[in-house]
Design an enzyme around this catalytic site. Structure first.
Site, PDB file in Angstrom:
ATOM      1  N   SER A 173       0.804  -1.235   0.000  1.00 20.71           N
ATOM      2  CA  SER A 173       0.000   0.000   0.000  1.00 20.71           C
ATOM      3  C   SER A 173       0.829   1.274   0.000  1.00 20.71           C
ATOM      4  CB  SER A 173      -0.959   0.048   1.197  1.00 20.71           C
ATOM      5  OG  SER A 173      -1.735  -1.094   1.208  1.00 20.71           O
ATOM      6  N   ARG A 174       1.974   1.233  -0.601  1.00 23.04           N
ATOM      7  CA  ARG A 174       2.830   2.426  -0.717  1.00 23.04           C
ATOM      8  C   ARG A 174       3.326   2.966   0.630  1.00 23.04           C
ATOM      9  NH1 ARG A 174       2.690   1.041  -5.254  1.00 23.04           N
ATOM     10  NH2 ARG A 174       2.295   2.227  -7.159  1.00 23.04           N
TER      11      ARG A 174
END
Ligand SMILES: Cc1cc2nc3c(=O)[nH]c(=O)nc-3n(C[C@H](O)[C@H](O)[C@H](O)COP(=O)(O)O)c2cc1C
Length: 213
Positions: free
Chosen positions: A191-192
């Site tokens: 998720s970055r």
């Protein structure tokens, strides 16, 4: 004709990883840990890094070189001192290094100050190289214009005759050592929410802090 970038437009690379950066006090320990991990994984050339230099008129330039040693907490690589990088380092010793390990979702950025290694170290490393590489260090006027590639072959043939036995190290060829002033370790996460940890000198040791991804 299709646009070769099309396939990247809709690709959103997801790192599937929840491991955490092992926070140690000395960034060299973390560097060695990641370097070892990269060498043991699918990375073909874990010791290849991008070396960034810049000239006095602020033009940056980059190229890949091989990390060959770590001596007294300094990173060592070998090159032609008369090359573009060699000349830029002579003008401005402040350099940067970048290691990218896609197979383990890691990047290591290092900034530092560069200087020539002791001649003895360059001599020892030069001696350990294959004869062809030793002659090549004489034959190649690295980064100068090469009008005709047969010139290079001609020089190699002359050098074979000039140095029938041991090849001495040319003065213009040797090592540089980079003393780091900053490290940044980047670990790609799900998720970055990537992790970034910076190390900077503090007193006799290092302080560290995190950065937003
Ligand atoms: C994988 C790889 C490793 C390289 N290793 C070195 C090296 O250790 N030393 C070196 O002088 N050039 C090395 N080169 C060549 C440099 O990238 C560059 O072309 C050359 O040093 C001239 O750079 P300059 O004109 O900026 O000085 C390597 C290139 C590649 C692709």
């Amino acid at each position: 004709m299709s646009n070769p970038l099309d396939r990247y437009k809709d690709s959103h690379h997801e790192f599937q990883q929840d491991s955490e950066i092992n926070l140690v006090e000395n960034p060299f320990d973390l560097f060695i840990e990641w370097f070892q991990f990269a060498s043991d994984s699918k990375e073909l050339e874990a010791n290849a890094f991008v070396l960034g230099t810049s000239s006095l008129d602020h033009q940056s330039s980059m190229r890949i070189v091989y990390l060959k040693d770590i001596v007294a907490q300094q990173f060592v690589f070998y090159t032609n001192y008369n090359s573009q990088k060699g000349q830029e380092i002579a003008e401005n010793p402040i350099v940067s290094m970048l290691f990218f390990y896609p197979s383990i979702s890691r990047q290591i950025r290092i900034e530092g100050v560069c200087k020539k290694v002791d001649m003895e170290l360059s001599d020892a490393y030069f001696k350990s190289r294959p004869r062809g590489s030793q002659l090549g260090a004489w034959a190649s006027h690295q980064s100068e214009v090469l009008v005709n590639s047969s010139d290079l072959k001609g020089r190699m043939a002359e050098l074979e005759v000039r140095f029938p036995n041991e090849v001495p190290r040319p003065e213009h060829w040797g090592g540089f050592q980079i003393e780091p002033t900053r490290f940044e370790f980047w670990l790609g996460k799900t998720s970055r929410l990537h992790e970034r940890i910076v190390f900077e000198p503090q007193g006799d040791g290092w302080k560290n802090y995190r950065k937003n991804p």
